[in-house]
Enzyme design. Sequence first.
Site, short mmCIF file in Angstrom:
data_model
loop_
_atom_site.label_atom_id
_atom_site.label_comp_id
_atom_site.label_asym_id
_atom_site.label_seq_id
_atom_site.Cartn_x
_atom_site.Cartn_y
_atom_site.Cartn_z
N SER A 142 0.82 -1.22 0.00
CA SER A 142 0.00 0.00 0.00
C SER A 142 0.85 1.26 0.00
O SER A 142 0.54 2.23 -0.71
CB SER A 142 -0.96 0.00 1.19
N HIS A 159 -2.88 -8.42 1.73
CA HIS A 159 -2.22 -7.29 2.39
C HIS A 159 -2.96 -6.88 3.66
O HIS A 159 -2.71 -7.43 4.73
CB HIS A 159 -2.09 -6.13 1.41
N HIS A 179 6.39 -13.05 8.93
CA HIS A 179 6.77 -11.69 8.53
C HIS A 179 7.84 -11.79 7.46
O HIS A 179 8.73 -12.64 7.53
CB HIS A 179 7.31 -10.90 9.74
N ARG A 229 5.18 -5.21 18.01
CA ARG A 229 3.85 -4.62 17.95
C ARG A 229 2.81 -5.60 18.50
O ARG A 229 1.84 -5.18 19.15
CB ARG A 229 3.52 -4.22 16.51
N ASP A 241 -1.05 -8.42 12.98
CA ASP A 241 -2.37 -8.82 12.49
C ASP A 241 -2.93 -10.01 13.27
O ASP A 241 -4.13 -10.29 13.19
CB ASP A 241 -2.32 -9.17 11.00
#
Length: 429
Positions: free
Chosen positions: A233, A263, A309, A318, A364
């Site tokens: 993005s 994504h 990842h 995170r 995520d």
Amino acid sequence: MASLKETLAEKIPVWRRETASLIRNHGQRVISEVTLEQIFKGLRGVLAIPCDTSYVDPEKGLLIRGVPVLDLIDRSPEEVFFLLCTGEFPDGAALRDLQADINRRAKVPYYVWNTIHSMPDDTHPMVLLSLSMLAMQRESVFVKRYNEGMRREDHWEATLEDALDIIARLPVVAAGIYRLKILKEPRISPMANKSWVENLSRMLGVRDDEGHFRRFLNRFAIAHSDHEGANASVLTSRLADSTLCNLYYSLSAAMNCLSGPLHGLANQEMVKFVKQILSEFGRVPSDEQLSDYVWAHISSRKVVPGFGHAVLRQADPRFLAMQEIGREVAMEEPVYQVVERLSEVVPPLLIRQGKAKNPYANIDGISGAMLYHFGIRSLNFYTVMFSTAQSLGICAQLIINRALFGAIIRPRSVTTDWLKGQVGDIRTE
């Protein structure tokens, strides 16, 4: 300390000289090579985009302007935006000036709401967000000044004006979409004396007597604010921006790209996966049951969303930041309980399978479950939240790109026959 604009005005000439010197003295130096496999597989690993705002270290995780994300996670989005743009933290006066400036810009034009109201009720929230961004492009300061003959050296100033307008209005639009189209309730206007996160929290209408949701939203915004310059993005926004289109077009392009299932949808796909597990067992399964279920899942060549990842080779900081809040407030929530168990059960299975370079849960793998816990149950809205936070980093990158006279991105394409010729492969089977 100087304001954001004044600080950028001091730093940009230095950055321009550094970039010009690199090109002048080392312009023909080979930095990266590309293999035939990389050409066919998304240019993974090819070094091609300069980005000073953030970097993912395989061992340390996300660094924003060299600062580990966990050291920033409870800073305000306004502070982190200042850091992304300048490489420095604002002092108290500069931060208050930035917050006040953003609050002054937060009024969304009436025609944006008219656009949202005009769309069918089943329109995807990301379509509404992207349409709203496109509708607002008529407000672009960059377009007005460009049409007046603005100097190239001043492009960054007009882009900064657009960025501040977008950062101020995007939470208002996102929350408005949630209230109007998902909850079917009146939207809530921002308040001039509230911060970016405080306004987003109250405009969503989530009850938050103890402030847990605001704390989560703050961490969510920082965690999603920036992630290098070449994820799908962000790269899309930079590609659009390189044509000298305005920031509204660039952000809309990024939003459209973020909507893809490879994504930005991973957080909602993770919640779907967890709900499938709960439906299968009728409760939170034991670790042994969960292990058997996941092993059967990955053995059938299916992906466990929220794990792995492209760069990181350790636990995602995170994820850990979200987990800290989750363990404080969400341990009674079955969806979150399964997320906790998956974070322990899945990595050994992925290691056993032998295909994953990073078997650990990423951001995520938990962000969607936290949104779910706080009552935001429309999974289609999760990408709107992601995009709203990501606008901080995209805007910072594009301000800098304009300041450094970024060229139009135009790599060459080649035919498969040409590639065959290069490797001496003339087989046709």
